[in-house]
Design a protein around this motif. Structure first.
Motif, PDB file in Angstrom:
ATOM      1  N   THR A 140       5.576   6.411  -5.589  1.00 54.55           N
ATOM      2  CA  THR A 140       6.539   6.049  -4.544  1.00 54.55           C
ATOM      3  C   THR A 140       7.379   4.828  -4.924  1.00 54.55           C
ATOM      4  N   GLU A 182       0.837  -1.200   0.000  1.00 58.51           N
ATOM      5  CA  GLU A 182       0.000   0.000   0.000  1.00 58.51           C
ATOM      6  C   GLU A 182       0.871   1.249   0.000  1.00 58.51           C
ATOM      7  N   VAL A 215       0.969   5.635  -1.857  1.00 55.14           N
ATOM      8  CA  VAL A 215       0.434   6.625  -2.791  1.00 55.14           C
ATOM      9  C   VAL A 215       1.160   6.510  -4.127  1.00 55.14           C
ATOM     10  N   ASN A 227      -3.966   1.801  -3.611  1.00 56.32           N
ATOM     11  CA  ASN A 227      -3.796   3.240  -3.420  1.00 56.32           C
ATOM     12  C   ASN A 227      -4.675   3.664  -2.245  1.00 56.32           C
ATOM     13  N   LEU A 284      -5.437   6.564  -1.139  1.00 56.59           N
ATOM     14  CA  LEU A 284      -6.020   7.907  -1.227  1.00 56.59           C
ATOM     15  C   LEU A 284      -7.388   7.933  -1.880  1.00 56.59           C
ATOM     16  N   GLU A 285      -7.588   7.111  -2.912  1.00 56.63           N
ATOM     17  CA  GLU A 285      -8.827   7.168  -3.681  1.00 56.63           C
ATOM     18  C   GLU A 285      -9.721   5.960  -3.375  1.00 56.63           C
ATOM     19  N   ASP A 331       6.092   4.344   2.300  1.00 56.14           N
ATOM     20  CA  ASP A 331       5.985   5.747   2.697  1.00 56.14           C
ATOM     21  C   ASP A 331       6.992   6.584   1.914  1.00 56.14           C
TER      22      ASP A 331
END
Length: 309
Positions: A44, A39, A41, A145, A147-148, A170
């Motif tokens: 990365t 996992e 974003v 992802n 975020l979405e 991260d």
């Protein structure tokens, strides 16, 4: 064999900067025979991380971009009619590889997700009633992802439990990110070092050696105490299953081997326990409302579990 592993990690860290622990845990997972949920974003380096590992291991690599219209046959394969010969032929899908990157697995419906998860569990694929074994070394890294959430199909907890680890990618530190920029902007090429460190045959031999790493009764009891404490804690709504204990034990063996030992110590368990548990437990609602995280809950449980001497 240990020297080969250190050589692989050294080259790996030159290509993937700022993810030292995650790189070691990825290698730990593939040596354990499990699969990883990754996992992070966008941007990365998730894809590059997996592709580089495949190159260094000398294995084949395939990437599937999961979308809402992806069909199970797009992963496993299908039968096609050859007009020239007048016969049906089997067209094997991208799942027939050593390392498979399932990019954004939560963007495809449950039916397609299940096709991949079945291949992960059974190490075989059935196409039109005929069963085909997958390669001996078969490793899936599925990315998400965080975020979405629009247009996504989150993996149910029972399906997440099939993954050995959940790793969080991260952002790197300032200095590490600066090195990445320098490497990419100045086109600093290190392609010559991308040659495989060892073959798939050597890899299989290493896995056999790892099975000889001793896990004492005290360590087994320590692992079991941690797992059972997740079911008894007020901060956790749903605790971990027996499969979680197996995952911790197997990966602790690999970590000990990577450290050059033929026996497991409590520190090995502490390193692998967080990625082994974070996708297998759920926090109680009141803890979530107070801003608590799963990683914090795991750290507290491990901290209160007596360490064997």
């Amino acid at each position: 064999m240990n020297e080969k592993i250190h050589q692989l990690l050294a080259r790996y860290e030159k290509h993937i900067i700022g993810q030292t622990t995650n790189l070691r845990l990825l290698l730990c997972a593939i040596l354990s025979g499990g699969h990883v949920l990754l996992e992070g974003v966008p941007g990365t380096g998730k894809t590059k991380t997996v592709r580089t590992l495949a190159d260094l291991l000398g294995g084949t690599f395939q990437r599937i971009q999961f979308t809402p219209d992806l069909l199970p046959s797009d992963i496993t394969g299908s039968m096609i009619y050859n007009m020239k010969s007048g016969t049906f032929e089997t067209l094997k899908g991208p799942v027939f590889t050593n390392i498979l990157l399932a990019d954004e697995i939560n963007r495809t419906p449950a039916k397609t997700q299940a096709a991949l998860l079945e291949a992960m569990e059974e190490k075989q694929v059935t196409i039109q009633g005929k069963t085909y074994p997958l390669p001996t070394v078969f490793f899936v890294v599925a990315t998400q992802n965080p975020l979405e959430f629009e247009g996504t199909y989150p993996l149910p907890e029972a399906q997440q439990d099939r993954f050995l680890f959940k790793l969080i990618i991260d952002f790197p530190s300032f200095e590490e990110e600066k090195r990445v920029l320098e490497q990419m902007i100045t086109h600093a090429s290190i392609a010559k070092e991308m040659a495989a460190v060892f073959s798939m045959e050597t890899f299989t031999t290493i896995k056999a050696e790892i099975e000889q790493v001793k896990v004492s009764d005290e360590i087994l009891a320590y692992i079991l105490q941690i797992v059972r404490s997740t079911r008894e804690s007020e901060t956790i709504r749903f605790g971990a299953s027996t499969r979680a204990g197996i995952a911790i034990g197997k990966t602790a063996q690999v970590w000990a081997y990577m450290e050059g030992r033929d026996y497991v110590i409590p520190d090995d368990v502490k390193i692998v326990v967080k990625p082994s548990l974070r996708h297998r437990i759920q926090l109680s609602p009141h803890v979530e409302l107070e801003g608590g995280t799963i990683d914090q809950a795991i750290e507290e449980l491990v901290g209160t579990t007596p360490v064997p001497r």
